[in-house]
Design a protein around this motif. Sequence first.
Motif, mmCIF file in Angstrom:
data_model
loop_
_atom_site.group_PDB
_atom_site.id
_atom_site.type_symbol
_atom_site.label_atom_id
_atom_site.label_comp_id
_atom_site.label_asym_id
_atom_site.label_seq_id
_atom_site.Cartn_x
_atom_site.Cartn_y
_atom_site.Cartn_z
ATOM 1 N N GLU B 89 1.229 3.858 -8.517
ATOM 2 C CA GLU B 89 1.085 5.139 -7.768
ATOM 3 C C GLU B 89 1.406 4.621 -6.695
ATOM 4 O O GLU B 89 2.916 5.420 -5.957
ATOM 5 C CB GLU B 89 0.276 6.170 -7.338
ATOM 6 C CG GLU B 89 -1.192 5.482 -6.858
ATOM 7 C CD GLU B 89 -2.410 6.342 -6.447
ATOM 8 O OE1 GLU B 89 -3.025 6.566 -7.169
ATOM 9 O OE2 GLU B 89 -3.275 5.968 -5.345
ATOM 10 N N ARG B 90 0.966 3.666 -5.768
ATOM 11 C CA ARG B 90 1.244 2.880 -4.233
ATOM 12 C C ARG B 90 2.794 2.050 -4.347
ATOM 13 O O ARG B 90 3.566 2.685 -3.951
ATOM 14 C CB ARG B 90 0.390 1.110 -4.160
ATOM 15 C CG ARG B 90 0.916 0.609 -2.880
ATOM 16 C CD ARG B 90 -0.132 0.022 -2.598
ATOM 17 N NE ARG B 90 0.072 -1.073 -1.965
ATOM 18 C CZ ARG B 90 0.256 -2.436 -2.014
ATOM 19 N NH1 ARG B 90 0.646 -2.681 -3.865
ATOM 20 N NH2 ARG B 90 0.469 -3.303 -1.435
ATOM 21 N N ASP B 91 3.500 2.079 -5.796
ATOM 22 C CA ASP B 91 5.047 1.343 -5.894
ATOM 23 C C ASP B 91 5.534 2.064 -5.914
ATOM 24 O O ASP B 91 7.038 2.232 -5.368
ATOM 25 C CB ASP B 91 5.162 0.303 -7.547
ATOM 26 C CG ASP B 91 3.813 -0.536 -7.610
ATOM 27 O OD1 ASP B 91 4.252 -1.662 -6.701
ATOM 28 O OD2 ASP B 91 2.932 -0.727 -8.310
ATOM 29 N N LEU B 93 5.379 4.907 -4.480
ATOM 30 C CA LEU B 93 5.104 5.960 -2.700
ATOM 31 C C LEU B 93 5.843 5.110 -2.206
ATOM 32 O O LEU B 93 6.781 5.029 -1.149
ATOM 33 C CB LEU B 93 4.101 5.659 -1.898
ATOM 34 C CG LEU B 93 3.457 6.619 -0.910
ATOM 35 C CD1 LEU B 93 3.881 8.121 -0.601
ATOM 36 C CD2 LEU B 93 2.695 5.956 -0.553
ATOM 37 N N ARG B 150 4.095 -5.671 2.714
ATOM 38 C CA ARG B 150 3.318 -6.307 3.421
ATOM 39 C C ARG B 150 2.475 -6.409 4.444
ATOM 40 O O ARG B 150 1.062 -6.081 4.350
ATOM 41 C CB ARG B 150 3.935 -7.484 3.751
ATOM 42 C CG ARG B 150 4.359 -8.636 2.937
ATOM 43 C CD ARG B 150 4.769 -9.348 4.003
ATOM 44 N NE ARG B 150 4.954 -10.540 2.758
ATOM 45 C CZ ARG B 150 5.725 -11.952 3.483
ATOM 46 N NH1 ARG B 150 5.634 -12.855 4.361
ATOM 47 N NH2 ARG B 150 6.110 -13.103 2.353
ATOM 48 N N LYS B 151 2.808 -4.643 4.899
ATOM 49 C CA LYS B 151 1.882 -4.381 6.421
ATOM 50 C C LYS B 151 0.966 -3.001 5.352
ATOM 51 O O LYS B 151 0.742 -2.302 6.469
ATOM 52 C CB LYS B 151 3.068 -3.897 7.797
ATOM 53 C CG LYS B 151 4.133 -4.946 7.967
ATOM 54 C CD LYS B 151 3.310 -5.292 9.207
ATOM 55 C CE LYS B 151 3.980 -7.134 9.830
ATOM 56 N NZ LYS B 151 3.330 -7.327 10.638
ATOM 57 N N GLY B 152 1.302 -2.371 4.460
ATOM 58 C CA GLY B 152 0.622 -1.435 3.806
ATOM 59 C C GLY B 152 1.385 0.097 3.745
ATOM 60 O O GLY B 152 2.414 -0.280 5.101
ATOM 61 N N VAL B 153 1.529 1.011 3.666
ATOM 62 C CA VAL B 153 2.249 2.296 4.263
ATOM 63 C C VAL B 153 1.730 3.038 4.436
ATOM 64 O O VAL B 153 -0.112 3.711 4.435
ATOM 65 C CB VAL B 153 2.014 3.061 2.100
ATOM 66 C CG1 VAL B 153 3.408 4.052 2.397
ATOM 67 C CG2 VAL B 153 2.923 1.501 1.076
#
Lengths: 80, 153
Positions: B89-91, B93, B150-153
């Motif tokens: 799911e993160r990929d 997003l 790197r920084k986050g979503v």
Amino acid sequence: MKKLLINNNVRKLRFQNNEMTQKDLSVKVGVSRQTIVAIEKGQYSPTLELCFKLAIVFNKTIDEIFFIESNEKENDKITS
Amino acid sequence: MSYQESKSLTNIFSTIIITGIYALIVYRRYLNGTVDTTDVFKFWAITILIFIPVSIVVRIIIMIFFSIGTSVVQTVKGEEAGVMEIVDERDKLIELKATRISLITFSFGFIIALITQAANMNDHLFFITLIVFGVITEIVSELSTIIYYRKGV
């Protein structure tokens, strides 16, 4: 409303569960290890589905895993 | 550096190299007079129609080498194979957010290309602007992907 600072106990709960590795947890909940790393660092807020999966793995409720970082003024605004 | 970050960097370099080399070939042919530039639209239609399949084939070859390289590195490090196959799911997003950024960037390029026509500039400039912004879009999209990882979503 400002963005909520959501933190979690995933790292702590992993160690409490027989020192489960990030890789083991990622396999159990069906995501990549990088996603577990990002969740633990607070860089990614998972979907409700993933939260439930984590809750099932740790045998905890969602609010025992995830919590809002203490920001009393902001929390008062939300509850009022 | 994670697999996704390496993949994005590979995409950036392949975009620059493929487009750069192809642009150089077309420009040399243009200078030699081996291409018919009397009909601007026909010239660019042929140029772009050749570029699309060439670009796809070269990208596939680069990605095959990249996957082989990643597998070799994973084996040497003793990591479990198959990490690259997981898209969660993160990929998705991050991909969605990067797509939004690339759409905005290309729309901006398209507007500039239209301005060149409105300002009675050379017809070639319209297509050159579109191609340049196509490359910029790709780079911006991949860079934003790296930043989100790197920084986050």
